[in-house]
Design an enzyme around this catalytic site. Sequence first.
Site, PDB file in Angstrom:
ATOM      1  N   THR A 184      14.701   4.439  75.539  1.00 19.51           N
ATOM      2  CA  THR A 184      13.403   4.542  76.169  1.00 19.51           C
ATOM      3  C   THR A 184      13.710   4.267  77.667  1.00 19.51           C
ATOM      4  O   THR A 184      14.830   4.003  77.971  1.00 19.51           O
ATOM      5  CB  THR A 184      12.334   3.555  75.513  1.00 19.51           C
ATOM      6  N   GLU A 329       9.427   6.219  70.840  1.00 20.29           N
ATOM      7  CA  GLU A 329       9.668   6.035  69.519  1.00 20.29           C
ATOM      8  C   GLU A 329       9.437   6.721  68.145  1.00 20.29           C
ATOM      9  O   GLU A 329       8.832   6.857  67.593  1.00 20.29           O
ATOM     10  CB  GLU A 329       8.916   4.725  69.254  1.00 20.29           C
ATOM     11  N   LYS A 437      -6.990  -8.062  83.810  1.00 21.87           N
ATOM     12  CA  LYS A 437      -7.562  -9.832  83.420  1.00 21.87           C
ATOM     13  C   LYS A 437      -8.139 -10.237  84.569  1.00 21.87           C
ATOM     14  O   LYS A 437      -7.843 -11.259  85.419  1.00 21.87           O
ATOM     15  CB  LYS A 437      -6.648 -10.250  82.636  1.00 21.87           C
ATOM     16  N   TRP A 442     -10.880  -7.713  80.127  1.00 22.92           N
ATOM     17  CA  TRP A 442     -10.054  -6.490  79.801  1.00 22.92           C
ATOM     18  C   TRP A 442     -10.648  -5.677  81.263  1.00 22.92           C
ATOM     19  O   TRP A 442     -11.704  -4.560  81.082  1.00 22.92           O
ATOM     20  CB  TRP A 442      -9.531  -5.721  78.935  1.00 22.92           C
TER      21      TRP A 442
HETATM   22  P1  ADP Z   1       8.241   4.892  78.946  1.00 20.55           P
HETATM   23  O1  ADP Z   1       7.971   4.014  77.936  1.00 20.55           O
HETATM   24  O2  ADP Z   1       9.597   5.033  79.076  1.00 20.55           O
HETATM   25  O3  ADP Z   1       7.271   5.736  79.556  1.00 20.55           O
HETATM   26  P2  ADP Z   1       8.360   6.764  77.068  1.00 20.55           P
HETATM   27  O4  ADP Z   1       8.070   8.419  77.260  1.00 20.55           O
HETATM   28  O5  ADP Z   1       8.418   6.911  75.258  1.00 20.55           O
HETATM   29  O6  ADP Z   1       8.898   6.020  77.916  1.00 20.55           O
HETATM   30  O7  ADP Z   1       6.250   6.384  77.346  1.00 20.55           O
HETATM   31  C1  ADP Z   1       5.191   6.178  76.115  1.00 20.55           C
HETATM   32  C2  ADP Z   1       4.004   5.632  77.192  1.00 20.55           C
HETATM   33  O8  ADP Z   1       3.668   6.148  77.378  1.00 20.55           O
HETATM   34  C3  ADP Z   1       3.494   5.094  75.793  1.00 20.55           C
HETATM   35  O9  ADP Z   1       3.418   4.641  75.603  1.00 20.55           O
HETATM   36  C4  ADP Z   1       1.870   5.752  76.650  1.00 20.55           C
HETATM   37  O10 ADP Z   1       1.643   3.635  77.516  1.00 20.55           O
HETATM   38  C5  ADP Z   1       2.201   6.535  77.873  1.00 20.55           C
HETATM   39  N1  ADP Z   1       1.688   7.866  77.377  1.00 20.55           N
HETATM   40  C6  ADP Z   1       2.511   8.618  76.805  1.00 20.55           C
HETATM   41  N2  ADP Z   1       1.543   9.931  76.799  1.00 20.55           N
HETATM   42  C7  ADP Z   1       0.186   9.207  77.762  1.00 20.55           C
HETATM   43  C8  ADP Z   1      -1.220   9.479  77.555  1.00 20.55           C
HETATM   44  N3  ADP Z   1      -1.725  10.415  77.555  1.00 20.55           N
HETATM   45  N4  ADP Z   1      -2.160   9.040  78.193  1.00 20.55           N
HETATM   46  C9  ADP Z   1      -2.283   7.889  78.850  1.00 20.55           C
HETATM   47  N5  ADP Z   1      -0.701   7.870  78.516  1.00 20.55           N
HETATM   48  C10 ADP Z   1       0.933   7.743  78.142  1.00 20.55           C
END
Ligand code: ADP
Length: 547
Positions: A184, A329, A437, A442
């Site tokens: 991650t 994940e 917040k 929210w």
């Molecule tokens: P990082 O946590 O490093 O950004 P990831 O690539 O695993 O790594 O990112 C996952 C996160 O990216 C998700 O939990 C979400 O918050 C965000 N995310 C992914 N796709 C979308 C989307 N289409 N719209 C909004 N948020 C998104």
Amino acid sequence: MNSLMMKQPLLVSSILEHAQRHHGEQEVVSCRTEGDIHRYSFRELAVRARKMAQALARLGADPGTRVGTLAWNGYRHLELYYAASGSGAVLHTLNPRLHPDQLEWIVSDAEDQVIFFDLTFLPLIQELAPRLPQVRHFVLMSDSSHLPDAPGGILAYEDLIDNESGDYQWPLFDEDTPSSLCYTSGTTGNPKGVLYSHRSTVLHSMAVGLPDSMGVSARDSVMPVVPMFHVNAWGLPYTACMVGAKIVFPGAALDGQSLYDLVEAEQVTISASVPTVWQGQLQYTESRGLRFTSLERAVIGGAACPPAMLRQLEETYGVTVIHGWGMTETSPFGTASVLKGRHLGADDEERYAKQDKQGRCVFGIDLKIVDDGGNEIAWDGASSGHLMVRGHWVLSHYFHKEDQDPLVDGWFPTGDIATIDSDGFMQITDRSKDVIKSGGEWISSIDLENIAMSHPDVALAACVGVFHPKWDERPLLVAVREPGATVSAAEVLASFDGQVAKWWVPDDVVFVDSIPLGSTGKIVKAPLREQFRDHLIAAPAPSQTLI
Ligand code: ADP
């Protein structure tokens, strides 16, 4: 009683064997770091991947060995995807945009023993190598004419290939064996490793190809712009081989012009990347009045697709947007905003309202939203809660943290806040750490950013919660103007009129030259929150009255 069906383990190598036997003529086109365009067939890919598997064995990469890559999207990287995993080793894609200290930490945590790297990253490798004593071999993904003169024991990829016969059988083993490892991005704390299995990878790749996902077929020309080091390019290097689609790799050139030219030259039908990269591409086409002649689908994920971008792609370019959500994940594919039959007759607004969402699950993945007490929340499209996910390609534990259980009642808490509507379409309203917040209520930063970015003079916007003496936190919009634009804060704020409740409207707009992007091209809000924490106390110019 046992069933009487063949038992064939779901192995990554079986994808390549299928590609070779059934789509042997299909092409892989790559923009190389050497500066030229390379093309070959799936048949040649399969031969070279087997040679590389032999070379890995010669380098001592036994089953389970972590094989790191520091590389752009290209055919040699694809060969390693299959050679490393197929031979029983573990492919570990490293993100070259990370800070060297972070890379050092990740390589050490993963215990990589071999690292393959593109020419671009030679200086980075030369800097890092002395800090990585456990790495036994560094391999430059080119031929020996590009090897540096300096001693250092760096091997050349093409030499390794040339030394092998390709007379190699992919081994058979348990489908739960690890195939690849991704970290991650670690916006909070150290990055965490997610160790995918052959089974999870094959099932995920099949799901990515389904018509209600990215819908990839043997008639497609697929361009994964999303890097192969960003959650395995969302599975596309596997899915394309599985279905026999042409693959087009952009290499290091991710600017608007290079991407546009490649789409046209290779008649790309489907391309995938994060919104900020799409934005660069659209700025280029807009400024020159260009149109795509072959592009049918744009997969946009990793961060929220701004509604204005979705409409622009659909209306100006006739490209269908597939808005997707996922995370490291979840391998990463979780949901896609593909319409159901009953939405087809809907008018544009109703249709867009669905597509703006992050979408719905395909078989193999399941979602729910819960309140702070863990109770499931209704799928009414309005009530938001913590998004939980489970499925065949969702992690059970983090790598090297096997003693900790990250799941809650068998579900993985994503850290995202979302709604789910009665059609099963999920919409992310925020990451829990980004939600604003205000007075205990929210406010969705994504909603506010989407509205700001629908203003034609706003190129990029990030909304963060900053300190407010009365409401604890209030939204502040940080925005980058389009080149040459002179739009004022008041004009941007006027675009919120009637779009959200009054108390949601940002208190102020700050214009900046650029907004920080993380290693995967997503906006990083922590430094903005830090920089502007006292903005409303220092310059109390709330443009709106709270009600
Ligand atoms: P990082 O946590 O490093 O950004 P990831 O690539 O695993 O790594 O990112 C996952 C996160 O990216 C998700 O939990 C979400 O918050 C965000 N995310 C992914 N796709 C979308 C989307 N289409 N719209 C909004 N948020 C998104």
